[in-house]
Design an enzyme around this catalytic site. Structure first.
Site, PDB file in Angstrom:
ATOM      1  N   CYS A 103      -0.203  20.547 -28.661  1.00 44.33           N
ATOM      2  CA  CYS A 103      -0.724  19.247 -29.097  1.00 44.33           C
ATOM      3  C   CYS A 103      -1.357  19.394 -30.472  1.00 44.33           C
ATOM      4  CB  CYS A 103      -1.760  18.738 -28.093  1.00 44.33           C
ATOM      5  SG  CYS A 103      -2.424  17.119 -28.513  1.00 44.33           S
ATOM      6  N   HIS A 145       3.426  13.002 -22.501  1.00 47.00           N
ATOM      7  CA  HIS A 145       2.360  13.619 -23.303  1.00 47.00           C
ATOM      8  C   HIS A 145       1.767  12.576 -24.258  1.00 47.00           C
ATOM      9  CE1 HIS A 145       0.636  17.079 -25.742  1.00 47.00           C
ATOM     10  NE2 HIS A 145       0.510  16.049 -26.554  1.00 47.00           N
ATOM     11  N   GLU A 146       2.638  11.820 -24.923  1.00 47.97           N
ATOM     12  CA  GLU A 146       2.143  10.790 -25.853  1.00 47.97           C
ATOM     13  C   GLU A 146       1.424   9.674 -25.095  1.00 47.97           C
ATOM     14  OE1 GLU A 146       1.997  11.541 -28.866  1.00 47.97           O
ATOM     15  OE2 GLU A 146       3.323  13.241 -28.581  1.00 47.97           O
ATOM     16  N   HIS A 149      -2.157  10.267 -24.397  1.00 45.79           N
ATOM     17  CA  HIS A 149      -3.084  10.002 -25.510  1.00 45.79           C
ATOM     18  C   HIS A 149      -3.551   8.540 -25.508  1.00 45.79           C
ATOM     19  CE1 HIS A 149      -3.113  13.801 -27.607  1.00 45.79           C
ATOM     20  NE2 HIS A 149      -1.797  13.834 -27.712  1.00 45.79           N
TER      21      HIS A 149
HETATM   22 ZN    ZN Z   1      -0.824  15.564 -28.159  1.00 48.68          ZN
END
Ligand code: ZN
Length: 183
Positions: A103, A145-146, A149
Site C-alpha cells: 500500500c 484494497h481500494e 480505503h
Molecule cells: Zn492502499
C-alpha cells in the site's frame, strides 16, 4: 501535472469513512482536478491503484490502472485506467484467495491478505454513467484494497497472522522463491 502527497498510516483521513461523491458535481472543474490529481499521483507513485482519501480527499472515488507490463502480479491481469465513483461491492463467491498486498500509504511493507475472489462492482464512471463489472482473482483483490480505503480501512486490518507480514526487501529476498505465494 498535479502530483499530490500520499498520506501515510497514522493520518486520520485514512481512518475516516469517505463521503459519497456528489453526483451532480461529476464533470465539474473540481471533479476534473481531483481526477487529474489521482491519475498523476498514481502514475508518479508506481502503484496500481489510488483512492481519494490517500491524497487527503475524503470522498468515495478511486482509480486503478494496471499496465500489461505490471500484470506480472498475475498471468492475465491488466486494467486500463478506470475511475470508480461511489462504488458498491456485491460478493459473487465467498471463496477467498490470498495475495501479497502493498500500500502506498503503508510504504515498505507487504502482507498476505485473503479476500473473496469473485465480485461485482456497481459504480459510476467519470461521465456519471452507471456501470457494473465482474472482477475475479487478482483484480478482485486490487479493487477490494481500494474499496477498503473508502471505508477507512487498511489491508493490515485483515492480517490475522502477522507471520504473513514482511518488509518489502525481505519479501523479495525470501518470499518470492517459495512456490504458490503469489497465486
Ligand atoms: Zn492502499
Amino acid at each position: 501535472m498535479a502530483i499530490k502527497n500520499i498520506i501515510r498510516m497514522g493520518h486520520p483521513t485514512l481512518r475516516k469513512i469517505a463521503e459519497p461523491y456528489p453526483v451532480n458535481q461529476i464533470g465539474s472543474g473540481e471533479f476534473n482536478n481531483l481526477l487529474t490529481d489521482l491519475k498523476d499521483t498514481l502514475a508518479a507513485s508506481g502503484g496500481i491503484g489510488l483512492a481519494a482519501p490517500q491524497i487527503n480527499q475524503s470522498v468515495t472515488v478511486a482509480v486503478i490502472e494496471i499496465s500489461v507490463a505490471e500484470s506480472r502480479y498475475d498471468q492475465s491481469t491488466s486494467m486500463p485506467f478506470s475511475v470508480f465513483i461511489n462504488p458498491r461491492i456485491e460478493i459473487l463467491d465467498r471463496q477467498e484467495q490470498g495475495y501479497w498486498e502493498g500500500c502506498l500509504s503503508v510504504p515498505g511493507l507487504r502482507g498476505k491478505v485473503y479476500r473473496p475472489q469473485h465480485i461485482a462492482v456497481h459504480f459510476l464512471d467519470q461521465n456519471a454513467h452507471t456501470q457494473q463489472i465482474e472482477l475475479q482473482g487478482f483484480l478482485a483483490t486490487v479493487f477490494q484494497h481500494e474499496f477498503d480505503h473508502l471505508q477507512g480501512k487498511l489491508y493490515l486490518d485483515h492480517i490475522k497472522d502477522t507471520t504473513q507480514l514482511s518488509f518489502e526487501a525481505e519479501f523479495l529476498e525470501f518470499e518470492l522463491d517459495r512456490p504458490g505465494l503469489t497465486q
